[in-house]
Enzyme design. Structure first.
Site, mmCIF file in Angstrom:
data_model
loop_
_atom_site.group_PDB
_atom_site.id
_atom_site.type_symbol
_atom_site.label_atom_id
_atom_site.label_comp_id
_atom_site.label_asym_id
_atom_site.label_seq_id
_atom_site.Cartn_x
_atom_site.Cartn_y
_atom_site.Cartn_z
ATOM 1 N N LYS A 166 0.866 -1.179 0.000
ATOM 2 C CA LYS A 166 0.000 0.000 0.000
ATOM 3 C C LYS A 166 0.901 1.227 0.000
ATOM 4 O O LYS A 166 1.930 1.237 0.700
ATOM 5 C CB LYS A 166 -0.897 -0.041 1.245
ATOM 6 C CG LYS A 166 -1.897 1.099 1.355
ATOM 7 C CD LYS A 166 -2.778 0.937 2.589
ATOM 8 C CE LYS A 166 -3.813 2.054 2.692
ATOM 9 N NZ LYS A 166 -4.700 1.877 3.874
ATOM 10 N N SER A 205 -9.754 2.082 2.935
ATOM 11 C CA SER A 205 -8.849 2.830 2.088
ATOM 12 C C SER A 205 -7.826 1.973 1.336
ATOM 13 O O SER A 205 -7.208 2.457 0.410
ATOM 14 C CB SER A 205 -8.102 3.862 2.931
ATOM 15 O OG SER A 205 -7.193 3.229 3.818
ATOM 16 N N SER A 249 -9.852 -0.305 7.139
ATOM 17 C CA SER A 249 -9.286 -0.219 5.793
ATOM 18 C C SER A 249 -8.618 -1.473 5.248
ATOM 19 O O SER A 249 -8.259 -1.508 4.077
ATOM 20 C CB SER A 249 -8.297 0.940 5.709
ATOM 21 O OG SER A 249 -9.012 2.129 5.548
HETATM 22 N N1 GLN Z 1 -13.131 4.505 6.507
HETATM 23 C C1 GLN Z 1 -12.458 4.910 7.676
HETATM 24 C C2 GLN Z 1 -11.973 6.335 7.525
HETATM 25 O O1 GLN Z 1 -12.214 6.916 6.535
HETATM 26 C C3 GLN Z 1 -11.309 3.986 7.983
HETATM 27 C C4 GLN Z 1 -10.125 4.221 7.136
HETATM 28 C C5 GLN Z 1 -8.932 3.422 7.555
HETATM 29 O O2 GLN Z 1 -9.062 2.385 8.227
HETATM 30 N N2 GLN Z 1 -7.768 3.891 7.183
HETATM 31 O O3 GLN Z 1 -11.359 6.876 8.372
#
Ligand code: GLN
Length: 495
Positions: free
Chosen positions: A77, A152, A176
């Site tokens: 990532k 994400s 995410s």
């Molecule tokens: N969807 C959540 C956010 O926008 C989690 C994102 C994540 O785990 N990085 O913060």
């Protein structure tokens, strides 16, 4: 079927047996990455570097090396800093940035022999649930190109689902790893907070951020996590906890269990709040079928309560932006990446650089975070959210008195259409099932459990499993036993 269609475990065996070389394997995956560039899952591909590393891995094997991931392809990532490749965290702010060092997770996977093919797309600074907040553009779900891949870590999930790489790293602050894994029909694990080093992982919300593994199966996740996990003195929240042999644990017999009922004696708690209003019927049905499978394997399903689950969205969307607003203050046009071309003085240089470099969602979170930390609002919002976080963690502790694992959906729906959720709040609410374990710092997994219905027949559903702190081996064991009895994780999208 070519070797690139196989999972990491089979690929590892082929390399060990000498029926394929790492160079062949890496070439095949690179060709796929090129062929499916339209998915948008990669933001950087290092073909030359990967081939050189593959040849070095083949030479090392010939010289007797038995490194656990020797010669196996993977992707990182783009939130992990890498010396040999650019790192952008999905942001224009970091365009052209190159780190002088590798993240610990990147270094450890390399030491284990893995060959990194490139960096995967993500929501900007890991803020999002659909990968639509990336400066590099959206990622398509390989199962259904009209659908988002989740976020994400949407690039990693899509790349693994599309067989562009057998495994990838991800990070999970509030879901995410688990949510994109669910939406792309792959397996993902977020370990206990502190198990994987955050050193070199670009910070979003430091008290929640945790690296983890994304792959096709629980077995593959165990292989990957074994190489990633472990104490790192460079991360002050890294935990001194011995890393168990996760792959050995997958098939370790449980006391009182036998081959037909490998999960005998395992109590799986079903939080009633997770099966309440708002959960799509098609998701509930797939999850219930997976639970029936677990029961068939000997597990006992018990009713539990996590009464403060619903508050997790409100608490998380105060705490995460608060930490983000602080973490992102370092991107000022001086130290990293983007600097505005036009400005009259220093203050304007900061302002213009940040205005140009950050996307809309990141700016929204900086504003919310700065607000809830400001004098007069700190007590009303930030402190209250911290108290709720503690209560949510206590709910889990109490629940684990009557069960060994907790199971439920990963997300209330299957993947939605690209562009469908324009309202930020609609995205936040869809995180309701992943946020509780994040706030409590617990290890959690997403396991493929079927598909939606009707026009969603090609949109995967994930089963979430949550364990007590440091229960990664228990999680992986249950997931592996489920995967021995089902084949959802073997399905591949038609590309
Ligand atoms: N969807 C959540 C956010 O926008 C989690 C994102 C994540 O785990 N990085 O913060």
């Amino acid at each position: 079927m070519s070797l690139a269609d196989e999972d990491l475990r089979v690929q590892a065996q082929a390399l060990r047996d000498g029926t394929a070389s790492s160079e062949e394997l890496v070439r095949e995956h690179l060709a796929r990455i090129e062929r499916h560039a339209g998915l948008g899952s990669f933001v950087h591909v290092d073909a030359d570097g990967a081939l050189a590393a593959a040849r070095a891995a083949d030479a090392a094997r010939a010289a007797g090396s038995r490194a656990p991931l020797l010669g196996l392809p993977l992707a990182h990532k783009d939130v992990f800093v890498t010396r040999d490749m650019p790192t952008t965290a999905g942001s224009r702010m970091l365009a052209g940035y190159r780190s002088p060092f590798d993240a610990t997770v990147v270094a450890r996977l390399r030491e284990a022999g893995a060959v990194c093919l490139g960096k995967t797309n993500m929501d900007e600074f890991a803020m999002g649930s659909a990968n639509e907040n990336s400066a590099h553009g959206a990622v398509r779900n390989p199962w259904d190109p009209r659908a988002v891949p989740g976020g994400s870590s949407g690039g990693s999930a899509a790349a693994v689902a599309a067989r562009l790489v057998p495994a990838a790293t991800g990070t999970d602050t509030g879901g995410s790893i688990r949510q994109p894994a669910a939406m792309c029909g792959i397996t993902g694990i977020k370990p206990t907070y502190g198990v994987c080093s955050r050193y070199g992982m670009i910070a979003y919300a430091s008290s929640l951020d945790q690296a983890g593994a994304m792959a096709r199966s629980a077995w593959d996740c165990a292989m990957l996590l074994g190489a990633m996990a472990g104490f790192d003195e460079r991360d002050s929240t890294s935990v001194r906890h011995a890393v168990p042999d996760y792959t050995a644990a997958l098939d370790a017999p449980r006391e009182g269990a036998d081959a037909a009922r490998p999960l005998a004696g395992l109590r799986i708690g079903l939080p009633r709040e997770w099966f309440a209003q708002g959960l799509a019927d098609e998701v509930e049905q797939a999850v219930r079928e997976a639970l029936a499978q677990l029961r068939g394997l000997g597990a006992q399903l018990v009713d539990i309560g996590l009464p403060r689950s619903e508050l997790s969205v409100a608490a998380y969307y105060i705490l995460a932006p608060a930490e983000a607003s602080s973490n992102l203050s370092r991107f000022d046009g001086v130290r990293y990446g983007h600097r505005a071309e036009h400005y009259a003085d220093l203050a304007e240089m900061y302002a213009n650089s940040r205005a140009e470099g950050f996307g809309a969602e990141v700016k929204r979170r900086i504003l919310i975070g700065t607000y809830v930390l400001s004098h007069g609002y700190y007590d009303a919002y930030y402190l209250q959210a911290q108290k709720i976080r503690r209560l949510i963690a206590q709910d889990f502790l109490r629940a684990f008195e009557s069960c060994d694992l907790i199971a439920g959906p990963v997300a209330p729906t299957v993947a939605w259409d690209l562009g469908e959720k324009a309202d930020p709040l609609a995205n936040y609410l869809a995180d309701v099932h992943t946020l509780p374990a994040s706030l409590a710092g617990l290890p959690a997994m997403s396991v493929p459990a079927g598909f939606g219905r009707g026009e969603h027949a090609r949109r995967p559903v994930g089963l979430q499993l949550v364990a007590p702190h440091f229960g990664e081996a228990r999680l992986l064991h249950a997931a592996y036993q489920l995967q021995r009895a089902t084949d959802w994780h073997r399905r591949a999208p038609a590309l």
